[in-house]
Write a protein that holds these residues in place. Structure first.
Motif: not given
Length: 231
Positions: A47-51, A63-67, A74-79, A110-119
């Motif tokens: 996650a850190t590397a991606l940001v 950056v906002v979309v990827v965040s 991270l929420a999924m992994l933590t919970f 997960t959908y967010t960064p991909f759909i933003m490519q076809v915004k």
């Protein structure tokens, strides 16, 4: 004797409206713990590397979309780790709601960064809004009616996950081939893993299911990285 009492508590709790049994032996619990610890460690680093990569190679909007995606991951992994490793108790039922709700969050994120490519597509934006609305509804139901609609929830997870096929043509034209391949691979891994999630009589079924989750998440993460580097 202690393990027996914990299992008995899990099965006789007044909150036990769902299908959770938690009848895992010591080996299963240790293996599941290792899988979750590995997942969180790699997740934090990834996650850190991606940001950082996004900040270097893409725009502030990206950056906002990827965040958003990173927060969902991270929420999924933590919970998931907290819930599955928590000792059997009444508190575990509350953590179960957070764990299952985090899956909705991950799908929408997960959908967010991909759909933003076809915004440029209004239908794509409408689909993204719809996915987030379904995620919110699913989360509300998980907290309002814990354990009552678990099978329905699994079906909704899958339906949300594969709803992106409605954007097949637009995505084919926009996403890089490598990213698209990893998106599909991740979806297949998640879907196939559901078999082990439901196969509760199989020893280590929970560990196997979580391995499929990590592999699916890794595929989608790789797809996001590919999109960022080629944006």
């Amino acid at each position: 004797m202690t393990i027996f009492r914990l299992k008995q508590l899990a099965q006789t709790s007044i909150h036990a409206a769902g299908t959770a049994l938690w009848n895992y032996d010591r080996a299963e619990l240790i293996a599941d713990g290792v899988v979750h610890i590995v997942g969180i460690c790699f997740g934090l680093v990834a996650a850190t590397a991606l940001v950082v990569l996004t900040a270097v190679y893409a725009t502030t909007f990206d950056v906002v979309v990827v965040s958003i995606y990173v927060a969902g991951l991270l929420a999924m992994l933590t919970f998931s780790a907290t819930y599955n490793l928590w000792p059997v108790s009444r508190a575990k039922w509350l953590l179960r709601r957070y764990d299952h709700s985090a899956i909705y969050l991950l799908i929408a994120a997960t959908y967010t960064p991909f759909i933003m490519q076809v915004k440029e597509s209004y239908f794509a934006i409408a689909l993204l809004v719809g996915v987030w609305c379904l995620a919110i509804v699913g989360i509300v139901l998980k907290f309002r009616y814990p354990g009552r609609y678990d099978r329905v929830a699994v079906g909704l997870y899958l339906a949300m996950g594969w709803s992106g096929m409605m954007l097949y043509d637009a995505v084919m034209k926009t996403l890089p081939a490598v990213a698209l391949g990893f998106v599909v691979a991740g979806g297949v891994l998640y879907s196939f893993g559901v078999i082990f999630h439901a196969w509760q009589r199989l020893r280590f079924q929970n560990v196997i299911w979580h391995c499929f989750v990590l592999l699916g998440a890794a595929c989608h993460y790789t797809a996001v990285v590919d999109v960022v580097l080629k944006s």
